[in-house]
Motif scaffolding. Structure first.
Motif, PDB file in Angstrom:
ATOM      1  N   LYS A 132      -0.085   4.065  -2.960  1.00  0.00           N
ATOM      2  CA  LYS A 132      -0.810   3.493  -4.086  1.00  0.00           C
ATOM      3  C   LYS A 132      -2.069   4.312  -4.359  1.00  0.00           C
ATOM      4  CE  LYS A 132      -1.084  -0.993  -4.025  1.00  0.00           C
ATOM      5  NZ  LYS A 132      -1.594  -2.353  -3.680  1.00  0.00           N
TER       6      LYS A 132
ATOM      7  N   THR B 169      -1.835  -0.028  -9.828  1.00  0.00           N
ATOM      8  CA  THR B 169      -0.387  -0.244  -9.962  1.00  0.00           C
ATOM      9  C   THR B 169       0.379   1.074  -9.970  1.00  0.00           C
ATOM     10  OG1 THR B 169      -0.506  -0.226 -12.385  1.00  0.00           O
ATOM     11  CG2 THR B 169      -0.738  -2.363 -11.280  1.00  0.00           C
TER      12      THR B 169
ATOM     13  N   GLU C 285       0.839  -1.201   0.000  1.00  0.00           N
ATOM     14  CA  GLU C 285       0.000   0.000   0.000  1.00  0.00           C
ATOM     15  C   GLU C 285       0.873   1.250   0.000  1.00  0.00           C
ATOM     16  OE1 GLU C 285      -3.366   2.321  -0.158  1.00  0.00           O
ATOM     17  OE2 GLU C 285      -3.156   0.158  -0.429  1.00  0.00           O
TER      18      GLU C 285
ATOM     19  N   TYR D 198       1.506   4.851  -8.315  1.00  0.00           N
ATOM     20  CA  TYR D 198       1.787   5.426  -7.000  1.00  0.00           C
ATOM     21  C   TYR D 198       2.017   6.926  -7.115  1.00  0.00           C
ATOM     22  CZ  TYR D 198       2.486   0.776  -4.937  1.00  0.00           C
ATOM     23  OH  TYR D 198       2.312  -0.494  -4.469  1.00  0.00           O
TER      24      TYR D 198
ATOM     25  N   SER E  44      -6.008   2.164  -0.731  1.00  0.00           N
ATOM     26  CA  SER E  44      -6.477   2.339  -2.107  1.00  0.00           C
ATOM     27  C   SER E  44      -7.440   1.231  -2.500  1.00  0.00           C
ATOM     28  CB  SER E  44      -5.282   2.355  -3.061  1.00  0.00           C
ATOM     29  OG  SER E  44      -4.567   1.127  -2.976  1.00  0.00           O
TER      30      SER E  44
END
Length: 746
Positions: free
Chosen positions: A462, A402, A353, A404, A503
Motif C-alpha cells: 500500500k 487505496t 498493508e 498499491y 503506509s
C-alpha cells in the motif's frame, strides 16, 4: 491513552523509542552503502526453489521484513520464550544475514527449513512443492508463534473515533494534556481515578481463565484484509451480510469468453430500464442491430488471434462480479423461509498493508495437474482497489490510501505443479531496481522485462498518500525533539512500529493491553515493558489529532485488574497441578517397576487410549500459559460398531482402523476423566472392547490383588539399601485416589 498506570511494576523503558527510531533511520541511511543490501541468494537444498522464491519475495515486503531485521530480537525474544519461537527466530536470523552489510553471494536456509519441516511434514523430502501453499503454511506458523491474545472488545455503539476537530474542541481533554504525566499526577481528576480503580476491583468474580476473544499478530497486521459478502433475496429484497478475513486473494484466470459473458451480464443489468420508444431510439436500435453482428465477429477475431492476454484488473473484476444464485444454487432466505433466487456480491471492507494475490495457475484432476499458462498483465504501480471497496468504507480522509505498488512476485517455469522451477522478482527498497532471484543467483533486470514474466503470486504494498507522508514527517520531527522536562505518555509499541513501516498506522488503540473488564491486563499475564513505549506529550496530542483513537483509549488511567489477576493465578495453579500429577504418575510407574510390584493397572489390563486431538489440546493447556482448557474427553471416534456374529443384537465395539490416538496409563485416564468427564473408556486391544458389566467384574478382582500386593510390600522389613515407598504414593491413582503424597520415597 494519556497515562497507563501500573501499581505493581514499572512499565516501558525510556530508550525504547530511541532504539526504534535509530533502527529505522539506520535502515534508511544508504549513502554509505555502495552495493544495496538484500541481494543475497539462497542455496537450493534439494528442490527447495519453492521455498527460496517465497522467502525472497517476503523479505522484500518492507513492513514484514523490517520487523525481523530491526525490532524482533530486542522486543520479542527473551530467555523464557526463546524455545517457543523456533520459526520466527530462525527467520529473523536468516533475514538479517540476507540484508547484512557483508553482501554475501548466498546463504543457506538450512536451520529455517528444519524448523518448518518439524511442524509441517508435507515439506519433508525432496519433492517439488507449491510455493503458494508454502507461503500460507509458513505465515500460519509465524502467526501461531507471534500471536497476541485479545481479551477486550469495544462495543460498536460506544466507539468514538476522535478526529482533529473533536480533539481541539474538547476542553476537558485539553486539560488532561496540560496536566498529565507518566506518574500519578496530583492534578488528575480524583473521581475518574477512583471510578476506574473500582472498575478493576469491583464486580462479581468470574470463574476460569480470562476468555480470549481472538488473536492478532504481525502476520495479521501486515497481510490480513477483510471481505464482506452480501446476498440479496430477489423476492423480499432482504440483504444478509457476513464478513471474513483474508490473507490473500485467490483469483481465477478468466478466458476471453468469460470476460465477454461478464460484460454482457453487466450490460444487461445496466439496461434493465424502460425504453423511451421514440423515433430517435428506434433508429438507434435498428442501427445497433445492423452493426452488432459485424462488431461481434470483429471482437471474436481480435480476442482470439491478436489479444490473448488477460489483465490483473480483469481477474479482480471477475472475482468481485455479482454471482447470480438460481436453479440448483438458489439462496435459502431466512425471511421468506424458502429457497429464492438471489444475487451474491463481495466487497473489501478493510485493505491489507501488503496485498497478496494468488493467480490460480494449477488445476488439479484426480491423477494429473495442469497449468494455466495464460499471460496475465499486471501493473508495477498504481493498482487502485477503490473500485472494489464496500460502499460504507470511508475514503474522505486524506490519510486513507487505496493504491498499491508491486514490491515482489513469484513465478513458475514448467508445465505442472509437481515439477518445474520457481523464481522470485523483487524491487529492492534501497535502490528501487528490480532483481531476479534464482536460488543462489541474483541478477538485476529492467522494469520492462519484469512485465513480461508469468506471475503466480504477487505482493503489492500500500502506498501512503501525499497527506499521509506530510503528517508522518511532522510526527517524526516531534519524536526526535524529545526533552526530559516534557511529560511523557505511554502508547502501544505496535502502533509505533506500524507508524515507522506501514503506509498508515491507523487509529491508536489499546486493545492488546485491556482485560475483558476494560482494565489493564495484569503484569503476570502480559509483560507491559514489552508492549509500551514512552512518547512526548506533544507527540501524543499530535497522534490523537491526526490519526484518532478508539474507545479503548478513552480512560486516562488504567489499573491492573485484580479479578483477572486472581483468575490467572488460579488457572496457572491448575495447569501446574495437572502437569505435576501426570509426572508423579510416571515416576510412580517407574519406581514400582524397579521393585517388581504388580500394582499397576497395566499389569492386568491393556493400556488406555485417548483421542489424539484431545490429548494435544490438553498438553497445550498444561504447557502453555495462555492456552484454554479442553472440553470433555471425546473418544467416540476411536470406536466402530461391528457385528460379532450372525446375530445382529450381538454387535460389539472395536478400535477404528487408521484412527489417531495416544496410549496412556489407566491411572492417568482416571485422573483426566475425573476432571474433564466425557468418554468412553477405550483399551488398546484388537479384541472387542469390554462391556461395562464385564469391566466392573474384572476390576473387582484386580483391586483385590493390588490391595494384597500393597499390604504385603508395606509389611516387609526394609534394609538400608531397599527402596522405601510411602503407602500414599503406592496408592496414588489406584481407584481414583490422586492426592499428591508429601513424601514419595526415601
Amino acid at each position: 491513552m494519556a497515562d497507563v498506570r501500573n501499581n505493581n511494576a514499572d512499565v516501558g523503558t525510556s530508550n525504547d523509542l530511541d532504539f526504534l527510531l535509530a533502527s529505522y533511520e539506520d535502515d534508511g541511511d544508504d549513502e554509505r552503502i555502495v552495493l544495496p543490501r538484500g541481494l543475497t541468494g539462497l542455496c537450493n537444498l534439494g528442490n527447495t526453489c519453492y521455498m527460496n522464491a517465497a522467502l525472497q519475495a517476503l523479505s522484500n515486503c518492507p513492513p514484514f521484513c523490517n520487523f525481523f531485521r530491526s525490532s524482533f530480537e530486542n522486543l520479542y525474544v527473551n530467555e523464557t520464550n526463546r524455545t517457543r519461537l523456533p520459526v520466527a527466530i530462525s527467520l529473523s536470523e536468516l533475514i538479517r544475514a540476507m540484508w547484512s552489510d557483508e553482501h554475501k553471494h548466498f546463504v543457506g536456509p538450512n536451520v529455517l527449513l528444519t524448523k518448518i519441516r518439524t511442524q509441517c511434514p508435507q515439506f519433508r523430502g525432496y519433492n517439488q512443492q507449491d510455493s503458494q501453499e508454502f507461503i500460507r503454511c509458513f505465515l500460519d506458523l509465524l502467526h501461531n508463534e507471534l500471536k497476541r491474545p485479545i481479551y477486550y472488545k469495544c462495543e460498536q455503539d460506544s466507539v468514538e473515533s476522535r478526529s482533529s476537530s473533536e480533539a481541539s474542541e474538547d476542553s476537558n481533554m485539553e486539560e488532561v494534556f496540560e496536566t498529565a504525566d507518566s506518574g500519578c499526577s496530583s492534578d488528575m481528576d480524583e473521581t475518574s481515578q477512583s471510578d476506574n480503580k473500582s472498575a478493576a476491583e469491583g464486580g462479581s468474580e468470574p470463574q476460569g481463565m480470562p476468555k480470549v476473544l481472538s488473536f492478532t499478530s504481525l502476520v495479521e497486521d501486515v497481510f490480513n484484509g477483510e471481505l464482506e459478502s452480501s446476498v440479496k433475496c430477489l423476492s423480499c429484497q432482504t440483504v444478509s451480510r457476513t464478513t471474513e478475513k483474508f490473507q490473500d486473494l485467490s483469483l481465477s484466470i478468466p478466458s476471453i469468453e468469460d470476460l465477454e459473458r461478464l460484460q454482457e451480464s453487466s450490460t444487461k443489468e445496466n439496461s434493465e430500464v424502460p425504453w423511451d420508444i421514440s423515433m430517435g431510439s428506434m433508429v438507434s436500435m435498428l442501427t445497433w442491430l445492423a452493426i452488432s453482428p459485424i462488431q461481434g465477429m470483429f471482437s471474436y477475431v481480435y480476442n482470439n488471434f491478436f489479444s490473448s492476454a488477460i489483465s490483473l484488473d480483469d481477474c479482480l473484476k471477475s472475482f468481485f462480479s455479482p454471482d447470480h444464485l438460481r436453479g440448483d444454487d438458489m439462496y435459502s432466505c431466512e425471511k421468506c423461509a424458502k429457497l429464492r433466487n438471489g444475487v451474491k456480491t463481495c466487497r473489501i471492507t478493510k485493505l491489507p498493508e501488503i496485498l497478496c494475490i494468488h493467480l490460480k495457475r494449477f488445476r488439479h484432476d484426480y491423477v494429473y495437474s495442469t497449468k494455466v499458462s495464460t499471460s496475465v498483465t499486471f501493473p508495477i504501480c498504481d493498482l487502485d482497489l477503490s473500485e472494489f471497496l464496500c460502499e460504507n468504507v470511508d475514503l474522505s480522509s486524506d490519510l486513507t490510501p487505496t493504491e498499491y505498488d508491486l514490491c515482489a512476485f513469484v513465478t513458475h517455469r514448467g508445465g505442472g505443479s509437481d515439477y518445474g522451477h520457481y523464481l522470485a522478482y523483487c524491487r529492492n527498497e534501497t535502490d528501487n531496481n528490480w532483481y531476479e532471484f534464482d536460488d543462489s543467483t541474483v541478477t538485476r533486470i529492467d522494469a520492462a522485462e519484469v512485465l513480461n514474466k508469468q506471475a503466480y503470486v504477487l505482493f503489492y504494498q500500500k502506498r501512503a498518500t501525499a497527506k499521509g507522508e506530510e503528517v508522518r514527517e511532522q510526527l517524526m520531527d516531534i519524536l526526535r525533539e524529545r526533552s526530559e522536562d516534557q511529560p511523557e505518555f505511554k502508547i502501544p509499541i505496535q502502533w509505533i512500529c506500524k507508524f515507522l513501516y506501514f503506509s498508515s498506522p491507523g487509529t491508536l488503540t489499546n486493545l492488546d493491553l485491556l482485560c475483558p473488564h476494560g482494565a489493564l491486563i495484569p503484569s503476570s499475564m502480559k509483560r507491559h515493558d514489552l508492549d509500551l513505549v514512552s512518547v512526548p506529550q506533544r507527540a501524543w496530542k499530535f497522534i490523537n489529532e491526526n490519526y484518532g483513537s478508539d474507545q479503548s483509549t478513552v480512560n486516562n488511567n488504567l489499573w491492573e485488574c485484580r479479578h483477572c489477576a486472581a483468575q490467572w493465578e488460579r488457572a496457572q495453579a491448575r495447569k501446574s497441578r495437572e502437569f505435576r500429577i501426570m509426572r508423579l504418575l510416571e515416576e510412580r510407574s517407574r519406581m514400582i517397576g524397579e521393585v517388581g510390584l504388580e500394582i499397576l493397572y497395566d499389569d492386568y489390563l491393556p493400556p488406555n487410549l485417548i483421542s489424539a486431538s484431545w490429548w494435544r489440546s490438553w498438553v497445550d493447556f498444561v504447557t502453555t500459559a495462555h492456552a484454554e482448557p479442553p472440553g470433555p474427553i471425546d473418544n467416540k471416534n476411536l470406536l466402530v460398531k461391528v457385528n460379532h456374529s450372525d446375530d445382529e443384537n450381538a454387535s460389539v465395539f472395536v478400535i477404528r482402523r487408521g484412527i489417531k490416538f495416544e496410549s496412556i496409563s489407566r491411572e492417568l485416564w482416571l485422573y483426566l476423566v475425573k476432571i474433564y468427564e466425557g468418554g468412553p473408556e477405550v483399551f488398546r486391544t484388537t479384541n472387542p472392547q469390554l462391556s461395562q458389566e464385564k469391566l466392573e467384574e474384572l476390576l473387582d478382582s484386580i483391586h483385590e490383588k493390588i490391595n494384597a500386593n500393597i499390604e504385603e510390600f508395606m509389611s516387609q522389613e526394609k534394609t538400608d539399601t531397599d527402596t522405601r515407598i510411602s503407602s500414599e504414593f503406592l496408592r496414588m491413582g489406584f481407584m481414583g485416589q490422586f492426592e499428591p503424597p508429601t513424601h514419595a520415597s526415601s
